[in-house]
Design a protein around this motif. Structure first.
Motif, PDB file in Angstrom:
ATOM      1  N   UNK A 120       0.854  -1.171   0.038  1.00  0.00           N
ATOM      2  CA  UNK A 120      -0.052  -0.139   0.130  1.00  0.00           C
ATOM      3  C   UNK A 120       0.941   1.237  -0.015  1.00  0.00           C
ATOM      4  N   UNK A 121       0.321   2.236  -0.353  1.00  0.00           N
ATOM      5  CA  UNK A 121       0.976   3.623  -0.344  1.00  0.00           C
ATOM      6  C   UNK A 121       0.403   4.643   0.420  1.00  0.00           C
ATOM      7  N   UNK A 122       1.367   5.322   1.268  1.00  0.00           N
ATOM      8  CA  UNK A 122       0.628   6.489   2.089  1.00  0.00           C
ATOM      9  C   UNK A 122      -0.380   7.174   1.582  1.00  0.00           C
ATOM     10  N   UNK A 123      -1.788   7.099   2.216  1.00  0.00           N
ATOM     11  CA  UNK A 123      -2.681   7.900   1.664  1.00  0.00           C
ATOM     12  C   UNK A 123      -2.289   9.353   1.431  1.00  0.00           C
ATOM     13  N   UNK A 124      -1.531  10.089   2.140  1.00  0.00           N
ATOM     14  CA  UNK A 124      -1.275  11.421   1.781  1.00  0.00           C
ATOM     15  C   UNK A 124      -0.661  11.952   0.359  1.00  0.00           C
ATOM     16  N   UNK A 125      -0.136  10.678  -0.263  1.00  0.00           N
ATOM     17  CA  UNK A 125       0.520  10.617  -1.420  1.00  0.00           C
ATOM     18  C   UNK A 125      -0.146  10.467  -2.776  1.00  0.00           C
ATOM     19  N   UNK A 126      -1.419  10.121  -2.514  1.00  0.00           N
ATOM     20  CA  UNK A 126      -2.400   9.996  -3.602  1.00  0.00           C
ATOM     21  C   UNK A 126      -2.355  11.203  -4.436  1.00  0.00           C
ATOM     22  N   UNK A 127      -2.662  12.367  -4.141  1.00  0.00           N
ATOM     23  CA  UNK A 127      -2.661  13.635  -5.033  1.00  0.00           C
ATOM     24  C   UNK A 127      -1.321  13.671  -5.727  1.00  0.00           C
ATOM     25  N   UNK A 128       0.033  13.317  -5.029  1.00  0.00           N
ATOM     26  CA  UNK A 128       1.261  13.615  -5.623  1.00  0.00           C
ATOM     27  C   UNK A 128       1.638  12.628  -6.552  1.00  0.00           C
ATOM     28  N   UNK A 129       1.025  11.622  -6.647  1.00  0.00           N
ATOM     29  CA  UNK A 129       1.152  10.455  -8.013  1.00  0.00           C
ATOM     30  C   UNK A 129       0.420  11.140  -8.927  1.00  0.00           C
ATOM     31  N   UNK A 130      -0.910  11.786  -8.641  1.00  0.00           N
ATOM     32  CA  UNK A 130      -1.416  12.211  -9.898  1.00  0.00           C
ATOM     33  C   UNK A 130      -0.565  13.514 -10.545  1.00  0.00           C
ATOM     34  N   UNK A 131      -0.285  14.452  -9.597  1.00  0.00           N
ATOM     35  CA  UNK A 131       0.446  15.514  -9.863  1.00  0.00           C
ATOM     36  C   UNK A 131       1.823  15.214 -10.909  1.00  0.00           C
ATOM     37  N   UNK A 132       2.323  14.011 -10.543  1.00  0.00           N
ATOM     38  CA  UNK A 132       3.649  13.634 -11.072  1.00  0.00           C
ATOM     39  C   UNK A 132       3.094  13.357 -12.694  1.00  0.00           C
ATOM     40  N   UNK A 133       1.934  12.877 -12.933  1.00  0.00           N
ATOM     41  CA  UNK A 133       1.522  12.383 -14.373  1.00  0.00           C
ATOM     42  C   UNK A 133       1.422  13.347 -15.096  1.00  0.00           C
ATOM     43  N   UNK A 134       1.296  14.990 -14.481  1.00  0.00           N
ATOM     44  CA  UNK A 134       0.831  15.952 -15.281  1.00  0.00           C
ATOM     45  C   UNK A 134       2.102  16.370 -16.170  1.00  0.00           C
ATOM     46  N   UNK A 135       2.073  16.257 -17.524  1.00  0.00           N
ATOM     47  CA  UNK A 135       3.214  16.699 -18.124  1.00  0.00           C
ATOM     48  C   UNK A 135       3.730  18.093 -17.834  1.00  0.00           C
TER      49      UNK A 135
END
Length: 314
Positions: A120-135
């Motif tokens: 599992x990934x720490x829940x605080x990091x979910x928005x960060x993973x999406x932000x990283x996918x932004x070109x």
């Protein structure tokens, strides 16, 4: 109210930005076995940069040589409220775990823009993973200057060269023509796996199947809740507007004008120092707009930007 713990978090990126590092929390720590970005608590009197460098030396045995602020998120866990100061780390000396023992159970390189392969990934990091996918580079269409046909030709060339984010801005076109242009852009983008957001027109965005919508600063001011799209962004001109976009749960913002532009050569831009000041503590990725050129990407990121947006020169 509980004390907020300041944390420095390292978003370690390969040179080409295609992969980032996650680390697994070891046994004996809170949330043992969960995956997170490397980093740790900022000590009293210590800057975030200093804490980041120290933590990477202690945890991974490397010395960061190129790092810059990116975004900040606050999250409340059952045991503590933390303010996570995420910094991009794009260069370092040493090999992970070679010159010092790892303070994690494991580390793993993940593909940017793809679902994580570790859990599992720490829940605080979910928005960060999406932000990283932004070109990191956005092309903004400018049909008023070049016409639809020429814009489509240029977009096809840019997509072949690696462009992966397009904002369709065609306010000077009649509604029906604007929709046809947006449809054509979406067809092109899909063939290259690129994202498309439509400027200030949710109806057209839905009709053409765009990935999202981009609101003007006026629309942002009047917005009461996040539009129902996968990607939502906004044009901003101040830290307050960026904060408002973050409160609404938007995915990114543009901040402008950074430099003078051809369309407004006499209008003074923010300049890089003020741009960086306006971004301090931002909770979402921000792209620099106004006088940008492709070769300014690194400079923008050094001042806290996620990337750049261009209406000309893409």
């Amino acid at each position: 109210m509980s004390k907020v713990v300041e944390v420095a978090a390292a978003v370690m990126l390969r040179a080409d930005g295609t992969e980032f590092l996650l680390a697994q929390r070891p046994e004996g720590k809170v949330y043992a076995g969960y995956w997170e970005f490397p980093g740790g608590k900022v000590e009293p009197g210590e800057s975030v940069r200093a804490a980041l460098i120290r933590e990477l030396q202690e945890e991974l045995g490397i010395t960061a040589t190129a790092c810059s602020p990116w975004l900040t998120r606050q999250f409340t866990y059952p045991h503590a409220t933390v303010r996570l100061n995420f910094w991009r780390v794009t260069a370092w000396d040493g090999e992970i775990g070679i010159t010092a023992p790892l303070e994690h159970s494991a580390v793993d390189w993940q593909k940017t823009g793809e679902p994580a392969t570790v859990t599992p990934i720490l829940p605080a990091n979910d928005p960060i993973l999406k932000a990283l996918s932004l070109p990191t580079t956005m092309a903004i269409t400018n049909t008023e200057a070049e016409g639809s046909e020429r814009q489509l030709e240029r977009l096809e060339d840019a997509l072949k060269a690696g462009l992966r984010l397009i904002q369709v801005r065609a306010k000077g076109l009649p509604p029906a023509q604007r929709q046809r242009f947006a449809e054509a852009v979406c067809r092109l983008a899909r063939s290259h796996g690129a994202l498309v957001v439509i400027n200030d027109d949710e109806e057209i965005a839905r009709q053409v199947g765009a990935d999202g919508v981009h609101l003007s600063s006026i629309s942002l001011a009047n917005c009461l809740q996040r539009p129902d799209f996968t990607w939502v962004g906004a044009s901003c001109h101040s830290a307050a507007e960026i904060a408002r976009a973050g409160e609404l749960g938007f995915d990114y913002a543009l901040l402008s004008p950074v430099l003078a532009t051809p369309s407004h050569p006499d209008a003074a831009g923010l300049g890089w120092p003020e741009f960086a000041r306006q971004l301090a503590g931002n909770t979402l990725p921000v792209l620099a707009l106004g006088g940008m050129k492709p070769e300014m990407l690194s400079e923008a990121q050094e001042h806290g930007a996620h990337g750049i947006a261009l209406m000309r020169g893409w």
